[in-house]
Each structure stands twice: as C-alpha cells, then as structure tokens.
Design a protein around this motif. Structure first.
Motif, PDB file in Angstrom:
ATOM      1  N   SER A  48       0.840  -1.197   0.000  1.00 46.42           N
ATOM      2  CA  SER A  48       0.000   0.000   0.000  1.00 46.42           C
ATOM      3  C   SER A  48       0.877   1.250   0.000  1.00 46.42           C
ATOM      4  O   SER A  48       1.949   1.255   0.598  1.00 46.42           O
ATOM      5  CB  SER A  48      -0.897  -0.025   1.247  1.00 46.42           C
ATOM      6  N   ILE A  49       0.386   2.296  -0.671  1.00 48.67           N
ATOM      7  CA  ILE A  49       1.106   3.575  -0.727  1.00 48.67           C
ATOM      8  C   ILE A  49       0.155   4.682  -0.288  1.00 48.67           C
ATOM      9  O   ILE A  49      -1.009   4.702  -0.672  1.00 48.67           O
ATOM     10  CB  ILE A  49       1.589   3.877  -2.156  1.00 48.67           C
ATOM     11  N   ARG A  50       0.685   5.584   0.503  1.00 54.81           N
ATOM     12  CA  ARG A  50      -0.037   6.803   0.877  1.00 54.81           C
ATOM     13  C   ARG A  50       0.820   7.979   0.403  1.00 54.81           C
ATOM     14  O   ARG A  50       1.994   8.064   0.741  1.00 54.81           O
ATOM     15  CB  ARG A  50      -0.242   6.902   2.387  1.00 54.81           C
ATOM     16  N   VAL A  51       0.222   8.856  -0.393  1.00 57.94           N
ATOM     17  CA  VAL A  51       0.945  10.000  -0.945  1.00 57.94           C
ATOM     18  C   VAL A  51       0.531  11.248  -0.187  1.00 57.94           C
ATOM     19  O   VAL A  51      -0.665  11.536  -0.049  1.00 57.94           O
ATOM     20  CB  VAL A  51       0.657  10.159  -2.448  1.00 57.94           C
ATOM     21  N   ILE A  52       1.520  11.974   0.313  1.00 55.77           N
ATOM     22  CA  ILE A  52       1.305  13.243   0.997  1.00 55.77           C
ATOM     23  C   ILE A  52       1.808  14.331   0.047  1.00 55.77           C
ATOM     24  O   ILE A  52       3.005  14.369  -0.275  1.00 55.77           O
ATOM     25  CB  ILE A  52       2.062  13.306   2.334  1.00 55.77           C
TER      26      ILE A  52
END
Length: 144
Positions: free
Chosen positions: A136-140
């Motif tokens: 999973s990737i979370r982009v800020i």
C-alpha cells in the motif's frame, strides 16, 4: 465475464495480501513536493513523531537544504528517466530499457528496506514502480 471476475479476484488478493497472510501490511508513505514549500519541515515534524525515514532521518533538520531526501531516490529517478527515453526513442532496445528499469528497482528497494517514509520532488514519476515493492502507498502532497 468469468475472466473479468478472475482479474478482479487477482487484483483484490494483491491489494490485501498482507492482511490475509497474517502479517503486517507493508505501507509506504511518499511526501511529494514542488520544492521550497515546507516539505523538509513536514518531514522533520513527522520524524520527531516517530516516522521512519531511514538513515537520512537521523540527522538534524536544516532549513536551507532539502533534508530527509534519500540520495538513492535521485539515482532511481535517473534510471527511470533513462528507461523511458530508451523506450521512446529506440524501440528495438528493450533489453537496455529493462536493464535500466532493474537498476531503478534495486535503488528503490534499497531506499525502502529501512524506511517507511520517503521525500523527494521526483516521487511523482516513481509512484508506480514503488507500488510494485509494497502492499500500500499513501501519498502526501506538499505545495504552496
């Protein structure tokens, strides 16, 4: 119809494979910025709160430079760009493009083997290759 259901099942298994196997889901956080927008300050605050930036997060924050940027991310971006250029200009040279992509993947694997957070201005182009390395990737996104 049956094939689409099979594809959906495969995609679902890939996305949630970590939780189904009883292990922790491997999530990576990417801080994407435009430069000079406060992303180093944000990274410093997250690091103080316990975010793992790997070895680049252990030094002190310096407001005059791009702190918390792993040097291998720049190298991975250069290999990524070289792979795209070879693919676009010299279509028969797929082996060269594949070789560049593998070099990029090695750099990214080294960055994320010891860190869950990464910060760079080039991460926009590297989101898809990074998504192959983790669950999973979370982009800020940081801009002004």
């Amino acid at each position: 119809m049956e094939r689409k259901q099979e594809e959906l099942r495969c995609n679902t298994n890939r996305r949630y494979r970590g939780s189904r196997e009883g292990r922790k889901v491997n999530t990576k956080y990417l801080i994407v910025s435009t430069g000079r927008c406060g992303s180093s300050l944000l990274s410093g605050i997250l690091s103080e709160c316990g975010a793992d930036f790997g070895p680049v997060g252990e030094r002190n924050w310096d407001r005059s430079s791009g702190s918390y940027e792993h040097p291998l991310l720049d190298r991975a971006y250069k290999w990524h760009r070289a792979s795209k250029e070879v693919r676009l200009e010299l279509w028969p040279l797929t082996k060269v493009s594949t070789w560049c992509s593998r070099r990029r993947d090695r750099c990214l694997a080294r960055v994320f083997e010891g860190a869950d957070f990464a910060k760079s201005t080039q991460l926009v182009d590297l989101v898809h290759p990074i998504s192959d390395l983790c669950d999973s990737i979370r982009v800020i996104i940081c801009y002004r």
